[in-house]
Design an enzyme around this catalytic site. Sequence first.
Site, PDB file in Angstrom:
ATOM      1  N   TYR A 175     -19.902  35.622  20.101  1.00  0.00           N
ATOM      2  CA  TYR A 175     -19.533  35.770  21.502  1.00  0.00           C
ATOM      3  C   TYR A 175     -19.779  34.432  22.216  1.00  0.00           C
ATOM      4  O   TYR A 175     -20.139  33.450  21.586  1.00  0.00           O
ATOM      5  CB  TYR A 175     -20.312  36.928  22.140  1.00  0.00           C
ATOM      6  CG  TYR A 175     -20.078  38.260  21.446  1.00  0.00           C
ATOM      7  CD1 TYR A 175     -18.933  38.480  20.683  1.00  0.00           C
ATOM      8  CD2 TYR A 175     -21.007  39.288  21.527  1.00  0.00           C
ATOM      9  CE1 TYR A 175     -18.722  39.689  20.040  1.00  0.00           C
ATOM     10  CE2 TYR A 175     -20.796  40.506  20.877  1.00  0.00           C
ATOM     11  CZ  TYR A 175     -19.659  40.700  20.126  1.00  0.00           C
ATOM     12  OH  TYR A 175     -19.450  41.891  19.475  1.00  0.00           O
ATOM     13  N   ALA A 201     -22.161  69.896   2.094  1.00  0.00           N
ATOM     14  CA  ALA A 201     -21.661  70.797   3.138  1.00  0.00           C
ATOM     15  C   ALA A 201     -22.533  72.049   3.223  1.00  0.00           C
ATOM     16  O   ALA A 201     -22.946  72.476   4.305  1.00  0.00           O
ATOM     17  CB  ALA A 201     -20.207  71.184   2.856  1.00  0.00           C
TER      18      ALA A 201
END
Length: 714
Positions: A195, A417
């Site tokens: 940045y 799951a």
Amino acid sequence: MFDHLLSSVRIGSLDLKNRIVVAPMGVEIAEGDGRVREPVLAYYAERARGGAGLIITENTSVGYPKGANSAHELGVSDDSFLPGLRALAEAVHAEGGRIAIQLAHHGKVARLDSQQGRDLIMPSVPEAHFRPTGPLDLTLDEMRAMGRAAGPGHPTIRSATPEDLEEIVGAFASAAQRAQSAGFDGVELHAAHGYIFSEFLSPAWNRRTDMYGGALENRARLLCDTLVACREAVGNDFPLWCRVDAQEFRQPGGIVFEEALKTARLAEKAGADAIHVSAYAPPLGAGFTEGPIVHTPGGYVDYAAQMKAQLSIPVIAVGRISPELGDSLIRDGRADLIAMGRPMLADPELPAKLKRRERGSIRPCVYCYTCVAQPFFDRRVRCAVNPLTANENELSDRLKKRSRERKNVVIVGGGPAGLEAARVACLRGHKVTLFEQQSQLGGTLRLAALVYRPNEELLDWFLETLSQSDVDIRLGQTMQVSDVVNCAADVVIIASGSGREPSTIKGSEKSHVFDGDSLRALLSGGVDSSERRELKLFPRALVAVGRFLGLLRTPAQVRWLSRWYMPMGQKVAIVGGGLVGIELAEFLAERGRRVTVIEKSKVAASEMAHPRRWRALHDVRELGVTLVMEATVEEITDTQVLYERILDNGQKERVWLEADTVIQTLGSIPNSELPDLVRTAGVEPICIGDCTGVGYIEGAIHDGFHAALSIGED
Ligand SMILES: Cc1cc2nc3c(=O)[nH]c(=O)nc-3n(C[C@H](O)[C@H](O)[C@H](O)COP(=O)(O)O)c2cc1C
């Protein structure tokens, strides 16, 4: 005991109850106008409740929308942002936390500027844009989504004028003051990750010849001027520091550590109360998993330690640091604070659990990069193992509330799951019975744990969590219709995994051809029960001995043992280069096998989040694995595999490949028999996880979570 990590510490005038920091993470929960609303508050409040000494917010744009990376980033560019920011600081304080704001200007990656037609500002216009040298390893959908996030057209890049720089310094200073008046406990300037400040610091990006370019003192001027301006704005008693890149990897002429150290010294002189040590690499490709989202455990700790040795202000270390490593770094005087990013998405309660001496109950990050893949597409962060993350506002209360009615829940299948469904259903007060036909829990997670170590921690966490719960686990039992009746089941959740598509490849019945399941069974000693092929006597005896001695009980033991012995040949062909194929290829290549992966599509491991794919494909290529793309296997003989592939010129070629072992990781099919069976008992089952199609760990866990959450809610 984690006493060092849990000891108090001070940054400037700020006292912190422990040394664990929630690393800044752009979670992109804001609704597209940079404002703090309920979902943002809920996300941070959850992390404050988790007990971290300090939270550093996501990068917050000082000029929003100017210089911002996304419309979903937070803004602090004028006073209209104050009410939301004030509410955020209050929400964290109300939970006993401390919060610093990370201030940023995104420079060359300010996508909101390019989306909205503004120039991108850089120290100097780069000679050439970054071009990846190797394959992109992205699917067409991913490239399109990234293109959409980048905005239409080609952005114009402009060298920052003195007026731009004055505006930037002013924007940071007034943002810092605004944050202070909103009640934040400190300010971190984001001077890393490519940045604006990091671009000025980097000789690769900064080719200016004025007072902001050339010598390091000049390149660091923008950062130091900004620190001084912020200090003037907030006064001496307010904590202010910056995050820097210790190194810019894979960037010729980029930031090197010796210079980063000097930058840190200059920042200290300019008034920084601490230094936060990260790193950077070009963001497209495997470099992204070197900096800033480092894959190597503790990848930057030496940089932090060297900085600590040279500075008199506290040093914050980051980068895949486990609590154990973090504690030892503090103990040995190699860092003052430990920032954790991904682990705090996986389990924000990590600090509180350490304090309660419940290390085993911390849900581990599996470093699958699902979280950080989302911002590439301008999407809200997701965590594969923690469905609550970034959805706290909608889901936290639902999860905590016990169900009005206690239902009898039968779960079929002990893979990820089923395990998650059992955990959540039990948490919500239901009576849960889990049937697993194998003698161990884990299902597909066991193979996943075998070939990718972080998955084993997840498996262990499930085992630990369920062992502490009231779930009635019936191992080695195939659920029968009578069980639905005997358990008086109100709800049946089928999480029994997928069936295997029978292979149509000629020769696939041969004894040296395995599928993923049989390979797992072979390696972990389950040969006698579930492996249908005849193993030769010697390897079978060895596996039996290993199992007898308990050497094959855990994936870690199998991984260790398999470095010395594996009952398979040297030349391995893997048919199917999806997630399983690529992770297996790495596992086998690390064990000295010559591996070729043959994949139908153009992009291997497309089910992996793309940063994880970048890392995995980089690693297998480094290990010498051959990836044959857009190829179809036609025949397997005792010593060879025949495949046909499409060449770059569109022509087809047929190749005979030497292979003494073949592993097929092909197709799964939904399992429809079991649901029909359950229906005969008068219960309409809920099917989740791989038995509805393959969703891997993330899909499985999210399915299990939501299925269990919805029980008894209507
Ligand atoms: C989803 C996500 C978003 C991130 N966003 C930021 C950010 O806004 N600012 C920043 O300085 N670093 C950001 N990072 C980097 C983290 O702060 C941290 O340095 C990195 O994840 C390595 O730490 P970890 O291994 O504990 O995750 C982000 C990381 C992730 C996973």
